[in-house]
Design an enzyme around this catalytic site. Structure first.
Site, PDB file in Angstrom:
ATOM      1  N   LYS A   1       0.876  -1.187   0.000  1.00  0.00           N
ATOM      2  CA  LYS A   1       0.000   0.000   0.000  1.00  0.00           C
ATOM      3  C   LYS A   1       0.897   1.216   0.000  1.00  0.00           C
ATOM      4  O   LYS A   1       2.040   1.155   0.468  1.00  0.00           O
ATOM      5  CB  LYS A   1      -0.880   0.013   1.254  1.00  0.00           C
TER       6      LYS A   1
ATOM      7  N   ASP B   1      -6.992   4.154  -4.612  1.00  0.00           N
ATOM      8  CA  ASP B   1      -7.656   4.026  -3.308  1.00  0.00           C
ATOM      9  C   ASP B   1      -8.273   5.412  -3.072  1.00  0.00           C
ATOM     10  O   ASP B   1      -8.478   6.167  -4.045  1.00  0.00           O
ATOM     11  CB  ASP B   1      -6.665   3.613  -2.200  1.00  0.00           C
TER      12      ASP B   1
END
Ligand code: NDP
Ligand code: 2IT
Length: 450
Positions: free
Chosen positions: A124, A164
Site C-alpha cells: 500500500k 484508493d
C-alpha cells in the site's frame, strides 16, 4: 508466546500506530487457533514476521502549485509481503495518511490478496497530499513528482500500485504517464488504467460490484436475497457508486450516500438516473453531496467527524454497506443497526467497523463481512488486469465480470469453510483471516528464513 505477548511486542515495536495495531489485533485473535495447531509456524515466527514490512519507503514530494509556490508532502510505499506474488495494493492521497494508516492497509492487503486466489503479495502507499480544491494541473504536478521517486522502487513484476481514496482514473493516468516517461517503458505498472491503454474492463466497477456479489452470497447462504431490501451505503466515491449500481441491478433500494460533509437520505431510493447525477457530481464536478439533496428534494444531514455516532447508521434498513473510510461505524452505530434489525453488514471500505462494533454485530446475530473478504473484488480485478497486461490481451466485459463473480463466490465459500473448520461456523471475519493467513504462512514456510 501468548496472544497478549505477541500483541504487546507488536505494540512496542510500532508505537503511536493505532490503526496498524487495530488491524494486527484482529488477525492475531482470529489465527490463534491456527498457531495452536502449528508449532512449526510459531517456531518460524511467521505471524510476527508478517507484521514487519519487507520494505517501507518514505520520501519527500516537492512540487509547484498554480501560484508558483513551493509545496511539499510525504510520500510512502509499504512493501509488506511478497510471499505469494509481487506487492500489490492501492495508493491513497488524503490528509489523514500516516505510516500507521498505510501499514494497516498493507497488512490487510496481504490476506485480502491471498483470498482472491491470485498471485499477489501485499502493499500500500500514498501521501498526505489532499486532492480536494486542487486544479487538474496541480494534481498532475503532484503525481509527476510522486512518481519521480516511486518509479525507482516498482515495476510490473515487483510492485504494482492502483487507486484508493483520492486516487482514481485521473491520478492513475498522470502517474502512468510519469512512469512511462521516466523509464521509457510501456508496461502494466499500475492497475485501474484507462480502457484503451492497458486497463481492464470492469476494474472501475469491481470493488462495488464484488461487494454486492459477496453480500448476495451471504444472503443466499441464509435462503434470502437482496431483492426488495432497503440498504444503507456510506461514501460516494468509487466503491460506494458501484455498490449502489449493483444493488439497483439486484432489485434492492439504496436510501443513503455520504461524503465527509454529511449524508443524504433519499427515502424513494436511488435510480440509475440519480446515480448518474452522483457520479458526475463527485467524479467530474468534484462537488459536495448536499447538491444531491437539493436536486432531488431529499434530506441532507451534516455530520461532524467528532460526533460520537453517525446518524446515517440510525436510518431504518435491512442491510448496511460502509464504503467510505476506516472506523466510520462505531459501537453506538452498531447498536443502532441492531435496534433496527439490520440483517447484514458488509464492508466496502477497509476496516470501517471498530472492533467493539464488530463484536456487537456478531453477538446480535447480524451477518458481518470483513472488508478483506467483501471488498476484495477490486484487487482481484487488478490481478486480472495484470494477467491481461502480461499476455498482451484484452478480455471482454462479460469474461471479466464472470471471473469476478466466481472469485467472490470462492472467497465467500473459503471463508465459511475455514470458519467451520476452526469451530466458528458463520463467522466470516475469523474464516477470512484464517484462510488468508494459511496461504501466506505456507508460502513463507516453503521459502525459508528470508
Ligand atoms: P474515493 O476517494 O473514491 O471515495 C471516498 C469516499 O469516502 C468519498 O465519499 C469521501 O468523501 C469519503 N471519505 C473519505 N475519507 C473520509 C473521512 N475521513 N471521513 C468521511 N468520509 C470520508 O475512495 P474509494 O471509494 O476508492 O475508497 C473508499 C474505501 O474503500 C476506502 O476505505 C478504500 O480503502 C476502500 N477500498 C477501495 C478500493 C478501490 O478499488 N478503490 C478497493 C477496496 C477497498 P469526500 O469526497 O468528502 O472526501
Ligand atoms: O484496498 C484495496 O484493495 C484497493 N484499494 C485496491 C488495490 C488494487 O491493487 O487494486
Amino acid at each position: 508466546m501468548t496472544q497478549e505477548e505477541i500483541l504487546s511486542l507488536v505494540k512496542k515495536r510500532n508505537p503511536n500506530e493505532p490503526e496498524f495495531i487495530q488491524a494486527v489485533d484482529e488477525v492475531l485473535m482470529s489465527v490463534m487457533p491456527v498457531l495452536d495447531r502449528h508449532s512449526d509456524f510459531r517456531n518460524l515466527k511467521l505471524f510476527e514476521r508478517m507484521t514487519e514490512p519487507e520494505r517501507l519507503i518514505y520520501f519527500r514530494v516537492t512540487w509547484l502549485d498554480d501560484k508558483g509556490q513551493v509545496q511539499y508532502n510525504r510520500g510512502y510505499r509499504v512493501q509488506m509481503n511478497s510471499a505469494i506474488g509481487p506487492y500489490k495494493g492501492g495508493l491513497r492521497f488524503h490528509p489523514s495518511v500516516t505510516a500507521s494508516v498505510l501499514k494497516f492497509l498493507a497488512f490487510e492487503q496481504i490476506f485480502k490478496n491471498a483470498l482472491t486466489g491470485l498471485p499477489m503479495g501485499g502493499g500500500k502507499g500514498g501521501s498526505d497530499f489532499d486532492p480536494k480544491g486542487k486544479s487538474d494541473n496541480e494534481v498532475m504536478k503532484f503525481c509527476q513528482a510522486f512518481m519521480g521517486e516511486l518509479a525507482r522502487h516498482i515495476d510490473d513484476r515487483t510492485d504494482v500500485p492502483a487507486g484508493d481514496i483520492g486516487v482514481g482514473g485521473r491520478e492513475i493516468g498522470y502517474l502512468f504517464g510519469a512512469y512511462k516517461k521516466i523509464k521509457n517503458e510501456f508496461s502494466g505498472i499500475l492497475t485501474g488504467k484507462g480502457i484503451g491503454w492497458g486497463g481492464s474492463l470492469i476494474r472501475t466497477e469491481a470493488t462495488g460490484y464484488g461487494l454486492i456479489y459477496f453480500a448476495e452470497n451471504m444472503m443466499q447462504a441464509n435462503k434470502d436475497s437482496l431483492k426488495g431490501k432497503t440498504c444503507l451505503v456510506s461514501g460516494s466515491g468509487n466503491v460506494a457508486q458501484y455498490a449502489i449500481e449493483k444493488i439497483i441491478h439486484l432489485g434492492g433500494k439504496v436510501v443513503t450516500a455520504s461524503d465527509s460533509s454529511g449524508f443524504i437520505y433519499d427515502e424513494a431510493g436511488f435510480t440509475m438516473e440519480k446515480l448518474a447525477f452522483l457520479k458526475d457530481l463527485k467524479d467530474v464536478r468534484r462537488g459536495r453531496i448536499k447538491e444531491y439533496a437539493d436536486k432531488y428534494n431529499c434530506k441532507f444531514v451534516a455530520v461532524n467527524a467528532n460526533e460520537s455516532s453517525n446518524p446515517l447508521w440510525a436510518v431504518k434498513a435491512d442491510c448496511a454497506f460502509p464504503c467510505a473510510t476506516q472506523n466510520e461505524l462505531n459501537d453506538k452505530d452498531a447498536n443502532n443497526l441492531v435496534k433496527n434489525k439490520v440483517k447484514l453488514v458488509a464492508e466496502g471500505a477497509n476496516m470501517p467497523t471498530t472492533p467493539e462494533a464488530i463484536n456487537i454485530l456478531i453477538d446480535n446475530g447480524v451477518m458481518y463481512a470483513p472488508g478483506k473478504a467483501s471488498n476484495a473484488g477490486g484487487v482481484a480485478t487488478s490481478g486480472l488486469e495484470m494477467t491481461q497486461n502480461y499476455m498482451g490481451q484484452n478480455w471482454t466485459r462479460e469474461e471479466v465480470d464472470a471471473k469476478l463473480l466466481n472469485i467472490m463466490r470462492n472467497i465467500h465459500d473459503t471463508s465459511l469453510a475455514a470458519a467451520k473448520e476452526y469451530g466458528k461456523p458463520g463467522n466470516y471475519m475469523i474464516g477470512a483471516n484464517i484462510a488468508g493467513f494459511l496461504k501466506v504462512a505456507k508460502a513463507m514456510q516453503a521459502q525459508g528464513v528470508i
